[in-house]
Design a protein around this motif. Structure first.
Motif, PDB file in Angstrom:
ATOM      1  N   ASN A 277     -14.703 -12.191   9.693  1.00  0.00           N
ATOM      2  CA  ASN A 277     -15.919 -11.382   9.578  1.00  0.00           C
ATOM      3  C   ASN A 277     -17.025 -12.010  10.417  1.00  0.00           C
ATOM      4  OD1 ASN A 277     -18.050  -9.759   8.939  1.00  0.00           O
ATOM      5  ND2 ASN A 277     -18.040 -10.207   6.743  1.00  0.00           N
ATOM      6  N   LEU A 278     -17.354 -11.368  11.521  1.00  0.00           N
ATOM      7  CA  LEU A 278     -18.426 -11.859  12.394  1.00  0.00           C
ATOM      8  C   LEU A 278     -19.764 -11.868  11.670  1.00  0.00           C
ATOM      9  CD1 LEU A 278     -17.442  -9.972  15.667  1.00  0.00           C
ATOM     10  CD2 LEU A 278     -17.453 -12.451  15.364  1.00  0.00           C
ATOM     11  N   TRP A 279     -19.917 -11.053  10.618  1.00  0.00           N
ATOM     12  CA  TRP A 279     -21.180 -10.972   9.896  1.00  0.00           C
ATOM     13  C   TRP A 279     -21.247 -11.997   8.762  1.00  0.00           C
ATOM     14  CZ3 TRP A 279     -21.754  -4.897   9.334  1.00  0.00           C
ATOM     15  CH2 TRP A 279     -21.917  -4.351  10.615  1.00  0.00           C
ATOM     16  N   GLY A 280     -20.134 -12.673   8.489  1.00  0.00           N
ATOM     17  CA  GLY A 280     -20.198 -13.876   7.668  1.00  0.00           C
ATOM     18  C   GLY A 280     -19.731 -13.813   6.236  1.00  0.00           C
ATOM     19  N   THR A 281     -19.715 -12.644   5.603  1.00  0.00           N
ATOM     20  CA  THR A 281     -19.361 -12.608   4.179  1.00  0.00           C
ATOM     21  C   THR A 281     -17.842 -12.713   4.012  1.00  0.00           C
ATOM     22  OG1 THR A 281     -21.143 -11.001   3.995  1.00  0.00           O
ATOM     23  CG2 THR A 281     -19.798 -11.378   2.028  1.00  0.00           C
ATOM     24  N   PRO A 282     -17.352 -13.713   3.280  1.00  0.00           N
ATOM     25  CA  PRO A 282     -15.891 -13.834   3.113  1.00  0.00           C
ATOM     26  C   PRO A 282     -15.342 -12.738   2.205  1.00  0.00           C
ATOM     27  CG  PRO A 282     -17.010 -15.526   1.827  1.00  0.00           C
ATOM     28  CD  PRO A 282     -18.070 -14.802   2.599  1.00  0.00           C
ATOM     29  N   PRO A 283     -14.037 -12.507   2.251  1.00  0.00           N
ATOM     30  CA  PRO A 283     -13.434 -11.453   1.425  1.00  0.00           C
ATOM     31  C   PRO A 283     -13.510 -11.768  -0.058  1.00  0.00           C
ATOM     32  CG  PRO A 283     -11.731 -12.713   2.557  1.00  0.00           C
ATOM     33  CD  PRO A 283     -13.037 -13.174   3.101  1.00  0.00           C
ATOM     34  N   THR A 284     -13.494 -10.707  -0.864  1.00  0.00           N
ATOM     35  CA  THR A 284     -13.525 -10.858  -2.319  1.00  0.00           C
ATOM     36  C   THR A 284     -12.113 -11.117  -2.847  1.00  0.00           C
ATOM     37  OG1 THR A 284     -13.121  -8.511  -2.682  1.00  0.00           O
ATOM     38  CG2 THR A 284     -15.426  -9.201  -2.453  1.00  0.00           C
ATOM     39  N   GLU A 285     -12.046 -11.608  -4.078  1.00  0.00           N
ATOM     40  CA  GLU A 285     -10.751 -11.801  -4.746  1.00  0.00           C
ATOM     41  C   GLU A 285     -10.009 -10.475  -4.861  1.00  0.00           C
ATOM     42  OE1 GLU A 285      -8.843 -14.326  -5.746  1.00  0.00           O
ATOM     43  OE2 GLU A 285     -10.307 -15.539  -4.671  1.00  0.00           O
ATOM     44  N   ARG A 286     -10.768  -9.424  -5.168  1.00  0.00           N
ATOM     45  CA  ARG A 286     -10.135  -8.117  -5.368  1.00  0.00           C
ATOM     46  C   ARG A 286      -9.501  -7.612  -4.070  1.00  0.00           C
ATOM     47  NH1 ARG A 286     -12.849  -2.552  -7.308  1.00  0.00           N
ATOM     48  NH2 ARG A 286     -10.903  -1.473  -7.730  1.00  0.00           N
ATOM     49  N   PHE A 287     -10.170  -7.898  -2.956  1.00  0.00           N
ATOM     50  CA  PHE A 287      -9.597  -7.522  -1.656  1.00  0.00           C
ATOM     51  C   PHE A 287      -8.314  -8.301  -1.404  1.00  0.00           C
ATOM     52  CE2 PHE A 287      -9.060  -8.607   2.822  1.00  0.00           C
ATOM     53  CZ  PHE A 287      -8.945  -7.357   3.390  1.00  0.00           C
ATOM     54  N   LEU A 288      -8.364  -9.614  -1.623  1.00  0.00           N
ATOM     55  CA  LEU A 288      -7.208 -10.461  -1.313  1.00  0.00           C
ATOM     56  C   LEU A 288      -6.018 -10.128  -2.210  1.00  0.00           C
ATOM     57  CD1 LEU A 288      -9.115 -13.834  -0.861  1.00  0.00           C
ATOM     58  CD2 LEU A 288      -8.132 -12.416   0.961  1.00  0.00           C
ATOM     59  N   ALA A 289      -6.301  -9.756  -3.470  1.00  0.00           N
ATOM     60  CA  ALA A 289      -5.210  -9.493  -4.414  1.00  0.00           C
ATOM     61  C   ALA A 289      -4.642  -8.075  -4.263  1.00  0.00           C
ATOM     62  CB  ALA A 289      -5.724  -9.680  -5.841  1.00  0.00           C
ATOM     63  N   GLY A 290      -5.284  -7.240  -3.445  1.00  0.00           N
ATOM     64  CA  GLY A 290      -4.864  -5.842  -3.334  1.00  0.00           C
ATOM     65  C   GLY A 290      -3.525  -5.683  -2.633  1.00  0.00           C
ATOM     66  N   GLY A 291      -3.017  -4.454  -2.737  1.00  0.00           N
ATOM     67  CA  GLY A 291      -1.759  -4.126  -2.065  1.00  0.00           C
ATOM     68  C   GLY A 291      -0.724  -3.612  -3.039  1.00  0.00           C
ATOM     69  N   ILE A 292       0.299  -2.983  -2.479  1.00  0.00           N
ATOM     70  CA  ILE A 292       1.398  -2.424  -3.297  1.00  0.00           C
ATOM     71  C   ILE A 292       2.719  -2.812  -2.679  1.00  0.00           C
ATOM     72  CG2 ILE A 292       0.065  -0.490  -4.245  1.00  0.00           C
ATOM     73  CD1 ILE A 292       1.279   1.307  -2.080  1.00  0.00           C
ATOM     74  N   PRO A 293       3.791  -2.896  -3.499  1.00  0.00           N
ATOM     75  CA  PRO A 293       5.094  -3.267  -2.943  1.00  0.00           C
ATOM     76  C   PRO A 293       5.698  -2.139  -2.107  1.00  0.00           C
ATOM     77  CG  PRO A 293       5.276  -2.779  -5.290  1.00  0.00           C
ATOM     78  CD  PRO A 293       3.823  -2.710  -4.960  1.00  0.00           C
ATOM     79  N   PHE A 294       6.622  -2.493  -1.269  1.00  0.00           N
ATOM     80  CA  PHE A 294       7.428  -1.498  -0.561  1.00  0.00           C
ATOM     81  C   PHE A 294       8.592  -1.067  -1.439  1.00  0.00           C
ATOM     82  CE2 PHE A 294       5.274  -3.385   3.071  1.00  0.00           C
ATOM     83  CZ  PHE A 294       5.003  -2.268   3.854  1.00  0.00           C
ATOM     84  N   ALA A 295       8.893   0.209  -1.440  1.00  0.00           N
ATOM     85  CA  ALA A 295      10.085   0.716  -2.148  1.00  0.00           C
ATOM     86  C   ALA A 295      11.291   0.545  -1.242  1.00  0.00           C
ATOM     87  CB  ALA A 295       9.889   2.191  -2.483  1.00  0.00           C
ATOM     88  N   HIS A 296      12.350   0.003  -1.771  1.00  0.00           N
ATOM     89  CA  HIS A 296      13.578  -0.161  -0.966  1.00  0.00           C
ATOM     90  C   HIS A 296      14.710   0.637  -1.574  1.00  0.00           C
ATOM     91  CE1 HIS A 296      11.880  -4.117   0.712  1.00  0.00           C
ATOM     92  NE2 HIS A 296      11.756  -3.162   1.603  1.00  0.00           N
TER      93      HIS A 296
END
Ligand SMILES: [Fe+2]
Length: 296
Positions: A277-296
């Motif tokens: 982030n060129l503007w300086g604010t680091p990512p939140t925990e909620r952002f880092l923990a986000g995502g969903i698994p792939f279905a296989h």
């Protein structure tokens, strides 16, 4: 053959409540429904029949689509994937309104469909959506424990090019023939679809998205900020399944593919670094923990 992938295609995601997922995507990213078929809902932000498909299910990423440069390019991806021993899930399109596809499991577990273009059979203009008006689905970002292998797949099997990476080779950004800085981005970690992105038109769109989230008693999970790699201004929110959706403006376009040299971003400052982030604010925990698994 050089590039085999022209641009981002579509995403297919399962949800216990496809209708609720579609409503949030309309309110907070500005897409509209183009077709409903039982529990399956198709949405688009432009003249394509669909860019996002929600199907009934557990909340998994079913496929990340990439539009091939030609039908022959799909055969070439098939040959390369076979010779690398990759798992091929299907040689038929997962949805309607396109003719030819191959769906495979990339090293590290991302499910990728390489397909002929989805029909441009809708109006680019429409009434509805929540106010923002994206131009197109832009890129996706998925995680793998081994981004060296995943990245080599992007280059050797999909014919994509490395745009940037972090100095430790962990995070990587790959571009397709359309020249935008990245169509596939990847992070290091347990396999998941972390986010996918829409190209919006203006800061006012990003404001409207944040306002609409507030009206829904919800909020952004990170941003606004400007990424170092790709230079795009971003905000992120979470869909009802926990997948992160990025709304982006000003993603860099590489104007001379032949002379471009990939950067290796200094990550010595970690997640607070300017590479992220060129503007300086680091990512939140909620952002880092986000995502969903792939279905296989
Ligand atoms: Fe992104």
């Amino acid at each position: 053959m050089g590039y085999l992938v022209r641009q981002m295609g579509h995403v297919v995601i399962s949800s216990p409540d496809p209708k609720a997922a579609a409503e949030k995507l309309m309110d907070c990213a500005g897409l509209r429904i183009t077709e409903e078929d039982g529990d399956t809902i198709y949405l688009s932000s432009n003249n394509r029949h669909h860019e996002v498909t929600y199907v009934k299910g557990k909340g998994e990423a079913i496929a990340m689509g990439l539009e091939a440069v030609s039908p022959d390019a799909i055969d070439e991806v098939y040959r390369r994937a076979k010779s690398d021993g990759l798992e091929i899930l299907s040689d038929k399109p997962i949805g309607p309104h396109y003719d030819k596809a191959i769906r495979l499991v990339a090293p590290g577990g991302a499910v990728i469909e390489v397909h002929t273009p989805i029909a441009r059979n809708q109006s680019r203009m429409y009434i509805g959506g929540g106010g923002p008006r994206p131009t197109r689905i832009e890129h996706f970002n998925s995680f793998s424990e081994d981004t060296a292998a995943y990245g080599e797949f992007c280059e050797k099997v999909l014919g994509m090019k490395l745009s940037d990476k972090t100095a430790d080779d962990g995070l990587r950004w790959y571009r397709a023939q359309d020249g935008f800085h990245h169509t596939i981005a990847m992070g290091t970690g347990p396999t998941k679809l972390h986010h996918y992105a829409f190209d919006q038109r203006s800061m006012q769109d990003l404001q409207r998205i944040a306002d609409n989230l507030a009206i829904r008693d919800d909020a952004l999970v990170w941003g606004p900020g400007r990424h170092g790699a790709g230079e795009n201004i971003y905000t992120y929110f979470a869909d009802p399944m926990g997948c992160i959706i990025e709304n982006s403006i000003e993603l860099a376009h590489i104007d001379n593919d032949a002379t471009y040299e990939p950067k290796a971003w200094d990550i010595s400052e970690g997640l607070a670094g300017r590479w992220l982030n060129l503007w300086g604010t680091p990512p939140t925990e909620r952002f880092l923990a986000g995502g969903i698994p792939f279905a296989h």
